[in-house]
Design a protein around this motif. Structure first.
Motif, PDB file in Angstrom:
ATOM      1  N   LYS A 192     -40.681 -10.884   9.461  1.00  0.00           N
ATOM      2  CA  LYS A 192     -39.583  -9.925   9.119  1.00  0.00           C
ATOM      3  C   LYS A 192     -39.453 -10.270   7.563  1.00  0.00           C
ATOM      4  N   PHE A 193     -39.627 -11.559   7.222  1.00  0.00           N
ATOM      5  CA  PHE A 193     -39.449 -12.136   5.904  1.00  0.00           C
ATOM      6  C   PHE A 193     -40.918 -12.014   5.000  1.00  0.00           C
ATOM      7  N   LYS A 194     -41.900 -12.025   5.707  1.00  0.00           N
ATOM      8  CA  LYS A 194     -43.104 -12.201   4.802  1.00  0.00           C
ATOM      9  C   LYS A 194     -43.445 -10.869   3.926  1.00  0.00           C
ATOM     10  N   MET A 195     -44.135 -11.281   3.202  1.00  0.00           N
ATOM     11  CA  MET A 195     -44.796  -9.732   2.330  1.00  0.00           C
ATOM     12  C   MET A 195     -46.235 -10.332   1.676  1.00  0.00           C
ATOM     13  N   LEU A 196     -46.843  -9.504   1.056  1.00  0.00           N
ATOM     14  CA  LEU A 196     -48.108  -9.791   0.504  1.00  0.00           C
ATOM     15  C   LEU A 196     -47.865  -9.774  -0.789  1.00  0.00           C
ATOM     16  N   MET A 197     -48.666 -10.776  -1.570  1.00  0.00           N
ATOM     17  CA  MET A 197     -48.442 -11.080  -2.832  1.00  0.00           C
ATOM     18  C   MET A 197     -49.761 -11.297  -3.561  1.00  0.00           C
ATOM     19  N   LYS A 198     -50.221 -10.765  -4.646  1.00  0.00           N
ATOM     20  CA  LYS A 198     -51.499 -10.968  -5.347  1.00  0.00           C
ATOM     21  C   LYS A 198     -51.128 -12.332  -6.319  1.00  0.00           C
ATOM     22  N   ILE A 199     -51.836 -13.355  -5.834  1.00  0.00           N
ATOM     23  CA  ILE A 199     -51.866 -14.872  -6.778  1.00  0.00           C
ATOM     24  C   ILE A 199     -53.214 -15.106  -7.041  1.00  0.00           C
ATOM     25  N   GLY A 200     -53.403 -14.806  -8.510  1.00  0.00           N
ATOM     26  CA  GLY A 200     -54.864 -15.199  -8.882  1.00  0.00           C
ATOM     27  C   GLY A 200     -55.631 -13.912  -8.241  1.00  0.00           C
ATOM     28  N   ASP A 201     -56.975 -14.366  -7.731  1.00  0.00           N
ATOM     29  CA  ASP A 201     -57.854 -13.291  -7.004  1.00  0.00           C
ATOM     30  C   ASP A 201     -57.501 -12.877  -5.722  1.00  0.00           C
ATOM     31  N   TYR A 202     -56.398 -13.547  -4.944  1.00  0.00           N
ATOM     32  CA  TYR A 202     -56.149 -13.458  -3.704  1.00  0.00           C
ATOM     33  C   TYR A 202     -54.952 -12.701  -3.205  1.00  0.00           C
ATOM     34  N   TRP A 203     -55.089 -11.850  -2.112  1.00  0.00           N
ATOM     35  CA  TRP A 203     -53.800 -10.984  -1.635  1.00  0.00           C
ATOM     36  C   TRP A 203     -53.459 -12.144  -0.640  1.00  0.00           C
ATOM     37  N   ILE A 234     -39.387 -21.698  13.983  1.00  0.00           N
ATOM     38  CA  ILE A 234     -39.089 -20.259  13.475  1.00  0.00           C
ATOM     39  C   ILE A 234     -39.989 -19.275  14.169  1.00  0.00           C
ATOM     40  N   PRO A 235     -39.315 -18.698  15.190  1.00  0.00           N
ATOM     41  CA  PRO A 235     -40.056 -17.481  15.867  1.00  0.00           C
ATOM     42  C   PRO A 235     -41.007 -16.650  15.130  1.00  0.00           C
ATOM     43  N   GLU A 236     -42.263 -16.302  15.632  1.00  0.00           N
ATOM     44  CA  GLU A 236     -43.270 -15.397  14.722  1.00  0.00           C
ATOM     45  C   GLU A 236     -42.589 -14.125  14.408  1.00  0.00           C
ATOM     46  N   GLY A 237     -41.839 -13.437  15.338  1.00  0.00           N
ATOM     47  CA  GLY A 237     -41.263 -12.056  14.748  1.00  0.00           C
ATOM     48  C   GLY A 237     -40.322 -12.307  13.633  1.00  0.00           C
ATOM     49  N   ARG A 238     -39.417 -13.327  13.548  1.00  0.00           N
ATOM     50  CA  ARG A 238     -38.547 -13.661  12.666  1.00  0.00           C
ATOM     51  C   ARG A 238     -39.419 -13.742  11.262  1.00  0.00           C
ATOM     52  N   LEU A 239     -40.272 -14.388  11.256  1.00  0.00           N
ATOM     53  CA  LEU A 239     -41.311 -14.964  10.093  1.00  0.00           C
ATOM     54  C   LEU A 239     -41.741 -13.795   9.782  1.00  0.00           C
ATOM     55  N   ILE A 252     -50.344 -12.440 -11.321  1.00  0.00           N
ATOM     56  CA  ILE A 252     -49.480 -12.022 -10.401  1.00  0.00           C
ATOM     57  C   ILE A 252     -49.238 -10.866 -10.826  1.00  0.00           C
ATOM     58  N   GLU A 253     -49.947  -9.811 -10.102  1.00  0.00           N
ATOM     59  CA  GLU A 253     -49.456  -8.241 -10.762  1.00  0.00           C
ATOM     60  C   GLU A 253     -48.353  -7.665  -9.914  1.00  0.00           C
ATOM     61  N   TYR A 254     -48.232  -7.863  -8.758  1.00  0.00           N
ATOM     62  CA  TYR A 254     -47.076  -7.233  -8.047  1.00  0.00           C
ATOM     63  C   TYR A 254     -46.853  -7.866  -6.594  1.00  0.00           C
ATOM     64  N   VAL A 255     -45.697  -7.521  -6.059  1.00  0.00           N
ATOM     65  CA  VAL A 255     -45.430  -7.720  -4.771  1.00  0.00           C
ATOM     66  C   VAL A 255     -45.273  -6.378  -3.804  1.00  0.00           C
ATOM     67  N   LYS A 256     -45.762  -6.444  -2.650  1.00  0.00           N
ATOM     68  CA  LYS A 256     -45.599  -5.477  -1.711  1.00  0.00           C
ATOM     69  C   LYS A 256     -45.263  -5.794  -0.357  1.00  0.00           C
ATOM     70  N   ASN A 257     -44.585  -5.096   0.532  1.00  0.00           N
ATOM     71  CA  ASN A 257     -44.420  -5.535   1.888  1.00  0.00           C
ATOM     72  C   ASN A 257     -45.496  -5.527   2.736  1.00  0.00           C
TER      73      ASN A 257
END
Length: 108
Positions: free
Chosen positions: A8-19, A1-6, A102-107
């Motif tokens: 495009k779909f990647k988001m940041l998520m807080k799971i436990g204590d980590y973004w 999978i090309p980095e640019g495509r990855l 897991i508080e919320y999801v953001k781009n």
């Protein structure tokens, strides 16, 4: 999978204590690959998707070693009733926002 495509779909998520970077992916043949790609230079990478039974399934991957920021993802998964190994673990939850862990999801 090309980095640019990855990216495009990647988001940041807080799971436990980590973004961490995360991708919604239900294809079991690439979950591990994507998680490992996301896990470089961050505590861990995550993939997740909504199963047919209404539960959310998370797979966590970490790259550990000298000078790397990876964390023991089995300890993170335990916070949600899951388990696994230091560099590969997972868990299932009823709702993405069922707990403050897991508080919320953001781009990204």
């Amino acid at each position: 999978i090309p980095e640019g495509r990855l990216e495009k779909f990647k988001m940041l998520m807080k799971i436990g204590d980590y973004w961490v970077p995360a991708i919604n992916c239900s294809d079991p043949s690439i979950v591990s690959y994507l998680g490992n790609r996301l896990a470089h230079n961050v505590p861990f990478g995550a993939t997740f998707y909504l199963q047919g039974n209404g539960k959310w399934k998370f797979s966590l991957r970490s790259v550990m070693g000298e000078g790397l920021p990876g964390v023991d993802v089995s300890e993170v998964a335990k916070q949600f009733g899951g388990g696994g190994h230091k560099e590969a673990a997972g868990f299932k939850i009823d709702s993405l926002f069922e707990s403050k862990k897991i508080e919320y999801v953001k781009n990204s």
